[in-house]
Design an enzyme around this catalytic site. Sequence first.
Site, PDB file in Angstrom:
ATOM      1  N   SER A  23       0.835  -1.212   0.000  1.00  0.00           N
ATOM      2  CA  SER A  23       0.000   0.000   0.000  1.00  0.00           C
ATOM      3  C   SER A  23       0.866   1.257   0.000  1.00  0.00           C
ATOM      4  O   SER A  23       0.606   2.219  -0.737  1.00  0.00           O
ATOM      5  CB  SER A  23      -0.881   0.025   1.251  1.00  0.00           C
ATOM      6  OG  SER A  23      -1.821  -1.008   1.201  1.00  0.00           O
ATOM      7  N   ARG A  27       1.502   4.284  -3.046  1.00  0.00           N
ATOM      8  CA  ARG A  27       1.261   5.689  -2.744  1.00  0.00           C
ATOM      9  C   ARG A  27       2.532   6.520  -2.912  1.00  0.00           C
ATOM     10  O   ARG A  27       2.459   7.689  -3.299  1.00  0.00           O
ATOM     11  CB  ARG A  27       0.677   5.814  -1.332  1.00  0.00           C
ATOM     12  CG  ARG A  27      -0.787   5.315  -1.265  1.00  0.00           C
ATOM     13  CD  ARG A  27      -1.174   4.925   0.140  1.00  0.00           C
ATOM     14  NE  ARG A  27      -2.596   4.610   0.319  1.00  0.00           N
ATOM     15  CZ  ARG A  27      -3.170   3.433   0.020  1.00  0.00           C
ATOM     16  NH1 ARG A  27      -2.458   2.441  -0.509  1.00  0.00           N
ATOM     17  NH2 ARG A  27      -4.459   3.233   0.241  1.00  0.00           N
ATOM     18  N   ARG A 127     -13.722  -7.566 -10.760  1.00  0.00           N
ATOM     19  CA  ARG A 127     -13.905  -6.851  -9.497  1.00  0.00           C
ATOM     20  C   ARG A 127     -14.732  -5.574  -9.680  1.00  0.00           C
ATOM     21  O   ARG A 127     -14.638  -4.903 -10.709  1.00  0.00           O
ATOM     22  CB  ARG A 127     -12.532  -6.553  -8.869  1.00  0.00           C
ATOM     23  CG  ARG A 127     -11.792  -7.857  -8.589  1.00  0.00           C
ATOM     24  CD  ARG A 127     -10.461  -7.636  -7.944  1.00  0.00           C
ATOM     25  NE  ARG A 127     -10.583  -7.053  -6.620  1.00  0.00           N
ATOM     26  CZ  ARG A 127      -9.544  -6.660  -5.891  1.00  0.00           C
ATOM     27  NH1 ARG A 127      -8.321  -6.789  -6.368  1.00  0.00           N
ATOM     28  NH2 ARG A 127      -9.730  -6.143  -4.697  1.00  0.00           N
ATOM     29  N   SER A 172     -13.546   0.902   2.856  1.00  0.00           N
ATOM     30  CA  SER A 172     -12.546   0.666   1.819  1.00  0.00           C
ATOM     31  C   SER A 172     -11.530   1.798   1.751  1.00  0.00           C
ATOM     32  O   SER A 172     -11.870   2.939   1.429  1.00  0.00           O
ATOM     33  CB  SER A 172     -13.217   0.514   0.445  1.00  0.00           C
ATOM     34  OG  SER A 172     -12.229   0.593  -0.575  1.00  0.00           O
ATOM     35  N   ASP A 325      -6.770  -8.237   4.612  1.00  0.00           N
ATOM     36  CA  ASP A 325      -6.040  -9.100   3.675  1.00  0.00           C
ATOM     37  C   ASP A 325      -5.477 -10.355   4.342  1.00  0.00           C
ATOM     38  O   ASP A 325      -4.898 -11.208   3.667  1.00  0.00           O
ATOM     39  CB  ASP A 325      -4.880  -8.320   3.034  1.00  0.00           C
ATOM     40  CG  ASP A 325      -5.390  -7.244   2.078  1.00  0.00           C
ATOM     41  OD1 ASP A 325      -6.517  -7.384   1.555  1.00  0.00           O
ATOM     42  OD2 ASP A 325      -4.658  -6.263   1.852  1.00  0.00           O
ATOM     43  N   ARG A 402      -2.654 -14.366  -2.399  1.00  0.00           N
ATOM     44  CA  ARG A 402      -2.773 -14.714  -0.972  1.00  0.00           C
ATOM     45  C   ARG A 402      -3.352 -16.108  -0.754  1.00  0.00           C
ATOM     46  O   ARG A 402      -3.098 -16.736   0.267  1.00  0.00           O
ATOM     47  CB  ARG A 402      -3.576 -13.646  -0.224  1.00  0.00           C
ATOM     48  CG  ARG A 402      -2.916 -12.275  -0.295  1.00  0.00           C
ATOM     49  CD  ARG A 402      -3.308 -11.315   0.787  1.00  0.00           C
ATOM     50  NE  ARG A 402      -2.982  -9.950   0.392  1.00  0.00           N
ATOM     51  CZ  ARG A 402      -1.761  -9.401   0.494  1.00  0.00           C
ATOM     52  NH1 ARG A 402      -0.753 -10.089   0.982  1.00  0.00           N
ATOM     53  NH2 ARG A 402      -1.548  -8.171   0.083  1.00  0.00           N
TER      54      ARG A 402
HETATM   55  C1  S3P Z   1      -5.628  -1.465   0.009  1.00  0.00           C
HETATM   56  C2  S3P Z   1      -6.889  -1.510   0.580  1.00  0.00           C
HETATM   57  C3  S3P Z   1      -7.636  -2.760   0.792  1.00  0.00           C
HETATM   58  C4  S3P Z   1      -6.743  -3.983   0.670  1.00  0.00           C
HETATM   59  C5  S3P Z   1      -5.811  -3.903  -0.506  1.00  0.00           C
HETATM   60  C6  S3P Z   1      -4.920  -2.688  -0.421  1.00  0.00           C
HETATM   61  C7  S3P Z   1      -4.979  -0.154  -0.177  1.00  0.00           C
HETATM   62  O1  S3P Z   1      -8.645  -2.855  -0.176  1.00  0.00           O
HETATM   63  O2  S3P Z   1      -7.531  -5.151   0.583  1.00  0.00           O
HETATM   64  O3  S3P Z   1      -5.006  -5.054  -0.573  1.00  0.00           O
HETATM   65  O4  S3P Z   1      -3.752  -0.121  -0.444  1.00  0.00           O
HETATM   66  O5  S3P Z   1      -5.656   0.869  -0.018  1.00  0.00           O
HETATM   67  P1  S3P Z   1     -10.110  -2.222   0.042  1.00  0.00           P
HETATM   68  O6  S3P Z   1      -9.988  -0.763   0.063  1.00  0.00           O
HETATM   69  O7  S3P Z   1     -10.901  -2.718  -1.128  1.00  0.00           O
HETATM   70  O8  S3P Z   1     -10.592  -2.803   1.342  1.00  0.00           O
END
Ligand code: S3P
Length: 446
Positions: A23, A27, A127, A172, A325, A402
């Site tokens: 993540s 970013r 998705r 989310s 996750d 995963r």
């Molecule tokens: C993430 C947010 C999560 C997570 C994904 C990474 C992110 O998803 O499952 O692996 O980096 O913001 P969701 O926002 O769909 O919950």
Amino acid sequence: MRPRRFLPAGPLKGRIRVPGDKSISHRSIMLGALAVGETRVTGLLEGEDVLATAAAMRAMGASVKRLDKGNSGAEWVINGVGVGALLQPEAPLDMGNSGTSTRLLMGLVASHPITATFTGDGSLSKRPMGRVIDPLTTMGASFEASAGGRLPLILKGADTPVPITYRLPVASAQVKSAILLAGLNTPGITTVIEPVPTRDHSERMLRGFGADITVETDADGARVISIRGEAELRPQTIEVPGDPSSAAFFIVAALVVPGSEVLIENVGLNPTRAGIIEVLRLMGGSIEEVSPREVGGEPVADLLVRHSALRGIAVDPAIVPSMVDEFPALFVAASLAEGVTTTSGLEELRVKESDRISVMATALAAAGARVEEREDGLVITGTGGEPLVGTNGAIATHLDHRIAMSMAIAGLVSRTGVEVDDTRPIATSFPVFESMLAQLATDLAA
Ligand code: S3P
């Protein structure tokens, strides 16, 4: 397809350092690409998902380069274009398997006067994107999506974006981040209200890059996050901490393989990510935090994990967002614990890289675990530490990294091993997973 049978293993011993947080890596590239000047990033995860983000930012005008630093890894150097100056990509942006790249980049494009086509692999194309299409449409972007609001889709960014106040209908971080990133190039103040807290890396990093962002809690306990648009971002030097979601596989492995003792270095322990550690401790897991410190504005520690007799528990659904996750790995731990583990409130797992509730139920049952599937979670009756039987045929991983890594760990505590139909998706988030597993086993032999 690259199938592999993961065989039973003796104690795992040694020390490992898991790769950078996925993540945070996404970013750093995105914000670096919007800051004018040079952003330097060390510890970046060089997985396929993050490389998809890097390629997309290059296609929109940023310079994103990898400098090899020999033994000390690599440094990524990003020269950004400035907020508002993204270029229109000439070709479709191929997002591969990465939901995070897709949804966050849709946010960025939505408030720039450019058009981009987003494509992805078989998993990503199933998705739901409606969750970002809806708020970004209100901000002025327009979309031509495939049936059901899916990829491939064409996004035409707004010429004059409008700020919104948006209450998240699903917990989310991707949706929250998409709106905040769109807000960067939107005049005025864009606000996201988050009834249930999700990972806050975007907020932390936006502040680090100099954006005017505030986070407050309202009377109902919801987080209210506001960003002032037409921002100017200042380039940063970023050290990415290790990914707790990657560490989770080795935490579970060390807990369930008898005799194991593993030190996992440099694990990010942001409270919005660390739910798995709390839950495994409640199950009786021995996980010690050594040398707690801060890396890149995030709490980090080394984790010393020892084999433990685990007990089943009812997992509080309130903790789900901070370990969203990690459920596939937790399900493996539950399969080997004493007694019953109940999980609920996991509806979001059905729209991850695969339907992780149903795919893990099928996979664990095929390996000999006792699993009951419910609409919003699994109920698992563990073996009390006895190995699982193992699989006859191969587990279907449905392009989900995963699932592959979780079932690899299950194989370590099985009689005949667990065969996974395809290990290639592991490279999306953890390219060195198999070599690290081998390294811990080699340490034993040495
Ligand atoms: C993430 C947010 C999560 C997570 C994904 C990474 C992110 O998803 O499952 O692996 O980096 O913001 P969701 O926002 O769909 O919950």
